[in-house]
Design an enzyme around this catalytic site. Structure first.
Site, PDB file in Angstrom:
ATOM      1  N   GLU A 246      54.891  16.446  11.942  1.00 45.27           N
ATOM      2  CA  GLU A 246      53.994  15.306  12.117  1.00 45.27           C
ATOM      3  C   GLU A 246      54.624  14.019  11.590  1.00 45.27           C
ATOM      4  O   GLU A 246      54.455  12.951  12.169  1.00 45.27           O
ATOM      5  CB  GLU A 246      52.671  15.577  11.384  1.00 45.27           C
ATOM      6  CG  GLU A 246      51.825  16.628  12.073  1.00 45.27           C
ATOM      7  CD  GLU A 246      50.895  17.358  11.133  1.00 45.27           C
ATOM      8  OE1 GLU A 246      51.379  18.159  10.309  1.00 45.27           O
ATOM      9  OE2 GLU A 246      49.684  17.140  11.206  1.00 45.27           O
TER      10      GLU A 246
ATOM     11  N   HIS B  34      44.327  17.163  13.679  1.00 42.22           N
ATOM     12  CA  HIS B  34      45.692  17.706  13.860  1.00 42.22           C
ATOM     13  C   HIS B  34      46.344  17.170  15.144  1.00 42.22           C
ATOM     14  O   HIS B  34      47.294  17.778  15.646  1.00 42.22           O
ATOM     15  CB  HIS B  34      45.699  19.243  13.974  1.00 42.22           C
ATOM     16  CG  HIS B  34      45.397  19.993  12.716  1.00 42.22           C
ATOM     17  ND1 HIS B  34      44.789  21.225  12.743  1.00 42.22           N
ATOM     18  CD2 HIS B  34      45.636  19.721  11.422  1.00 42.22           C
ATOM     19  CE1 HIS B  34      44.650  21.673  11.509  1.00 42.22           C
ATOM     20  NE2 HIS B  34      45.152  20.764  10.680  1.00 42.22           N
TER      21      HIS B  34
ATOM     22  N   ASN C 202      51.573   9.569   3.665  1.00 40.02           N
ATOM     23  CA  ASN C 202      50.412  10.422   3.947  1.00 40.02           C
ATOM     24  C   ASN C 202      49.583  10.480   2.666  1.00 40.02           C
ATOM     25  O   ASN C 202      49.935  11.188   1.721  1.00 40.02           O
ATOM     26  CB  ASN C 202      50.909  11.816   4.359  1.00 40.02           C
ATOM     27  CG  ASN C 202      49.771  12.762   4.698  1.00 40.02           C
ATOM     28  OD1 ASN C 202      48.599  12.427   4.547  1.00 40.02           O
ATOM     29  ND2 ASN C 202      50.123  13.946   5.143  1.00 40.02           N
TER      30      ASN C 202
ATOM     31  N   ARG D 154      37.805  27.589   5.215  1.00 36.70           N
ATOM     32  CA  ARG D 154      36.699  27.059   6.033  1.00 36.70           C
ATOM     33  C   ARG D 154      36.176  28.134   6.976  1.00 36.70           C
ATOM     34  O   ARG D 154      36.962  28.900   7.535  1.00 36.70           O
ATOM     35  CB  ARG D 154      37.177  25.866   6.872  1.00 36.70           C
ATOM     36  CG  ARG D 154      37.498  24.659   6.043  1.00 36.70           C
ATOM     37  CD  ARG D 154      38.027  23.528   6.903  1.00 36.70           C
ATOM     38  NE  ARG D 154      39.141  22.883   6.230  1.00 36.70           N
ATOM     39  CZ  ARG D 154      40.108  22.224   6.831  1.00 36.70           C
ATOM     40  NH1 ARG D 154      40.115  22.082   8.143  1.00 36.70           N
ATOM     41  NH2 ARG D 154      41.088  21.674   6.129  1.00 36.70           N
TER      42      ARG D 154
END
Ligand code: AMP
Length: 399
Positions: A385, A179, A7, A240
């Site tokens: 993930e 996601h 990743n 955010r």
């Protein structure tokens, strides 16, 4: 079969080596401050963590060090790189063309290079990771697993923004969703936990972490999601803003003379929980401050929670019903008070949780927090993930 999952972030490279015979993680770690110094933390389940600071000029150098640690006598878990059967890359963006996990070839890399303009932060490091693998492990198959691909079947009226159509055609401006690997994994695990075919379930998955998104999964397919053209859209997050009136951006530019980059930094890095509370982007700190009576911390939590509730209501309407609600990621898996606030006054939809189970949940495993008799099953499902990437990589490397 051994799968290395990578990743790559702008200045980091996270890795996990899986033994797919039993799903065990043999080793994992993180290279940080790439191109700005460099450090690596390498972990094995049966040994002390290894940490070193070293010069890591680029992702290639980081991967080289990862491979040397994985095969080293002292800290390693394999004797040779040849024991790695395939490499799986986490890729944030697959554009409109890549609709599922795929083998990485020269032409995949060329396409990912073409779409860097719509994926400027995450595209270049992912490509650098792939190129480094091709150089250092040319024989080993590589697979890309894309955050956007779970959303490839969303219908046009849900992904086209109501702005002049030419901006979709020429600039590829549309909802992509992010996601996706997490939402796909937890919806699959939920179906397993309920012992029902996913094709028969209407599920809403709430990935609530520093970045947060909510996805409607109908019959195993994502039909709508809160993140959009970028991971900026949707609910308020750590730093955010999530969705705001777009004119706020131009108004700030006009009245304060901000550049596009400056205003982007405001809505990306200085907003959300941090911006409203003025304290922190970390939900733990904010909820503690809120409990201690801090007005702005309480306000920040309420804004985030209200956004989650609105999406749950909207997605239940879009799916014409709801069978299950899932909480995952840092906040979703750990923060009982947020789960309780989200599920409060939702009984009209069939969502009711057991306060006892919600407070005294077991961490790290799928956990049912549904109140007896409620028509919607509410579960905490830990996301993974990396394992989802390893599963896809194994499947595609075998073919
Ligand atoms: P993630 O991006 O998934 O790592 O999630 C980060 C967010 O999860 C932060 O806002 C943390 O405050 C929150 N979080 C992580 N661990 C816990 C915990 N044990 N209790 C409450 N919140 C947590």
């Amino acid at each position: 079969m051994k799968i290395l999952v990578l990743n790559a972030g702008s200045s980091s490279l996270k890795y996990q080596l899986f033994d797919m015979d039993n799903g065990d993680v043999l080793a994992k770690g993180n290279c940080e401050r790439i191109a700005a110094g460099g450090s690596i933390t390498h972990k094995r389940p049966d040994a002390e963590n290894f940490y070193e600071e070293l010069d890591l000029p680029d992702h290639g150098a980081a991967l080289e060090r990862v491979l040397s640690l994985l095969t080293s006598k002292e800290y390693g878990v394999i004797e040779s790189i040849k024991e790695i059967d395939a490499v799986g890359h986490r890729v944030a963006h697959g554009g409109e063309t890549i609709k599922e996990s795929t083998r990485i070839t020269e032409s995949t890399i060329r396409y990912l290079e073409e779409i860097v303009p719509i994926n400027p932060l995450h595209g270049p490091p992912a490509i650098a990771g792939m190129k480094a693998c091709m150089k250092l492990m040319p024989e080993i198959p590589q697979v890309g697993v894309f955050d956007t691909s779970f959303y490839s079947e969303i219908e046009d009226f849900r992904y086209i923004y109501p702005i002049p159509y030419e901006y979709y055609e020429k600039d590829h401006i549309r909802r992509y969703g992010f996601h996706g690997t997490s939402h796909r994994y937890v919806s699959g695990e939920l179906a397993k936990a309920l012992g029902k075919p996913i094709e028969e379930l209407k599920i809403i998955t709430c990935h609530l972490g520093n970045g947060s998104s909510i996805t409607a999964v109908d019959g195993g397919k994502a039909i709508d999601t809160s993140m959009g053209f970028t991971p900026q859209e949707g609910i308020a997050m750590g730093t955010r803003s999530g969705s705001i009136d777009p004119t706020v951006v131009t108004y700030l530019m006009k009245t304060h003379g901000y550049t596009a980059q400056e205003v982007e930094d405001i809505i990306n890095k200085k907003s959300g929980l941090l911006g409203v509370s003025g304290l922190s982007n970390d939900c733990r700190n904010i909820s503690e401050a809120a409990e201690a009576g801090n007005y702005r911390a309480d306000l920040a939590m309420k804004i985030m929670i209200n956004g989650i509730k609105k999406h749950i209501g909207a997605y239940t309407a879009e799916m014409n019903g709801l069978d299950a609600l899932v909480f995952t990621a840092g906040i979703g898996e750990n923060q009982a008070s947020t789960r309780a606030a989200v599920c409060e006054n939702m009984s009209y939809l069939g969502i009711e949780i057991d306060p006892e189970k919600n407070e005294n949940f077991t961490r790290g495993v799928p956990f049912d927090i549904t109140k007896e008799g409620a028509s919607v099953a509410t579960w905490i499902i830990p996301t993974n993930e990396e394992y989802m990437i390893a599963i896809d990589t194994q499947r595609l490397a075998k073919n």
